[in-house]
Design an enzyme around this catalytic site. Structure first.
Site, short mmCIF file in Angstrom:
data_model
loop_
_atom_site.label_atom_id
_atom_site.label_comp_id
_atom_site.label_asym_id
_atom_site.label_seq_id
_atom_site.Cartn_x
_atom_site.Cartn_y
_atom_site.Cartn_z
N TYR A 39 0.79 -1.22 0.05
CA TYR A 39 0.13 -0.07 0.00
C TYR A 39 0.81 1.15 -0.08
CZ TYR A 39 -3.86 -3.16 1.70
OH TYR A 39 -4.86 -3.97 1.76
N HIS A 97 0.26 -11.62 2.55
CA HIS A 97 -0.57 -11.02 1.54
C HIS A 97 -1.35 -12.00 0.36
CE1 HIS A 97 -1.85 -6.51 0.39
NE2 HIS A 97 -2.81 -7.53 0.33
#
Length: 267
Positions: A39, A97
């Site tokens: 991110y 992730h």
């Protein structure tokens, strides 16, 4: 240790936008923050926390290891880099992730390295994200199901994932729902709006309450303070059995996120 039921998501939020979003959320009472290495906003989140004045021990910070950092010689150094950006000695939860089956790193290796990060005190809990049943089984075989705090997966009234969530429930692995509002598509759904009107609630509150009532944690994001405040009210909304049955009929396999080379074969 448990996973907070409600947190602030930060996917696709960067720069001053994420600083404002997180600071507003903390001022409104949020105490769980979800981020990820990919991110590219961990440093900004640290700034928002500092500006909020909320003490570190009142927060629950989650970050996720990106696939490029999953190799044995990269995972722990990358987590230390995340900690430096977040200005903290530890995170409360670290997730892998994506299982990234095409990336060539066995799940077993990744999970062992993640467990080592926990042993070193870099993270208090460990878990997985976007894992299907097969890759979750591999993670369990590597570190044991009790070590896996959660599987963070895309779930919404349009993508209810009953097979996977049923398996996770059997294994005692908590479910964290992301994309619960399906990029906002849920907000226009006639059934969701009908339920919302019957409770004098918003469609977003209904979708979030649906997930909470199923026992999932949720991490919605917003750049608007009024929406952040409104979303929190989902915690007080109790849907009826009829409401839940109506929402159950909305399943349509409506997946919004599935990245080539990273995603497993979805259940």
């Amino acid at each position: 240790m448990s996973i907070p039921s409600f947190g602030i998501g930060t996917f696709r939020l960067q720069g001053q936008v994420v600083i404002d979003s997180v600071r507003n959320a903390l001022e409104l009472g949020y105490r769980a923050i979800d981020t990820a290495q990919i991110y590219d906003n961990e440093a900004e989140i640290s700034q928002a926390v500092a500006e909020s004045g909320v003490a570190r021990d009142e927060l629950f910070l989650t970050t996720k290891i990106w696939v490029d950092n999953c190799a044995r010689d990269k995972l722990i150094p990358s987590l230390k880099d995340s900690l430096a950006k977040l200005h903290t000695d530890y995170v409360d939860l670290t997730l892998i992730h994506w299982p990234a089956p095409a990336h060539g790193i066995p799940v077993e290796e990744v999970m062992h390295e993640l467990a080592e990060a926990r042993e070193q005190g870099l993270t208090r809990q460990i878990g997985i994200s976007n894992f299907n049943i097969a890759t979750t089984r591999q993670a369990i075989a590597a570190v044991g199901r009790d070590a896996i705090a959660t599987n963070q997966i895309e779930l919404s009234p349009y993508l209810q994932g009953r097979k996977l969530t049923g398996f996770l429930r059997e294994q005692g692995i908590h479910v964290t729902s992301y994309m619960t509002l399906a990029y906002g598509k849920i907000l226009k759904d006639p059934v969701i709006n009908r339920v919302a009107r019957s409770h004098d609630a918003t469609p977003a509150q209904v979708a979030l309450a649906w997930a909470l009532q199923l026992g999932y944690s949720v991490i919605p994001s917003s750049t608007r303070r009024e929406n952040l405040a409104s979303n929190l009210l989902a915690r007080q909304l109790r849907l009826t059995d009829e409401d839940m049955a109506l929402i159950a009929t909305l399943e349509r396999g409506g997946r919004e996120v599935s990245l080539d080379g990273l995603a497993p074969d979805w259940d």
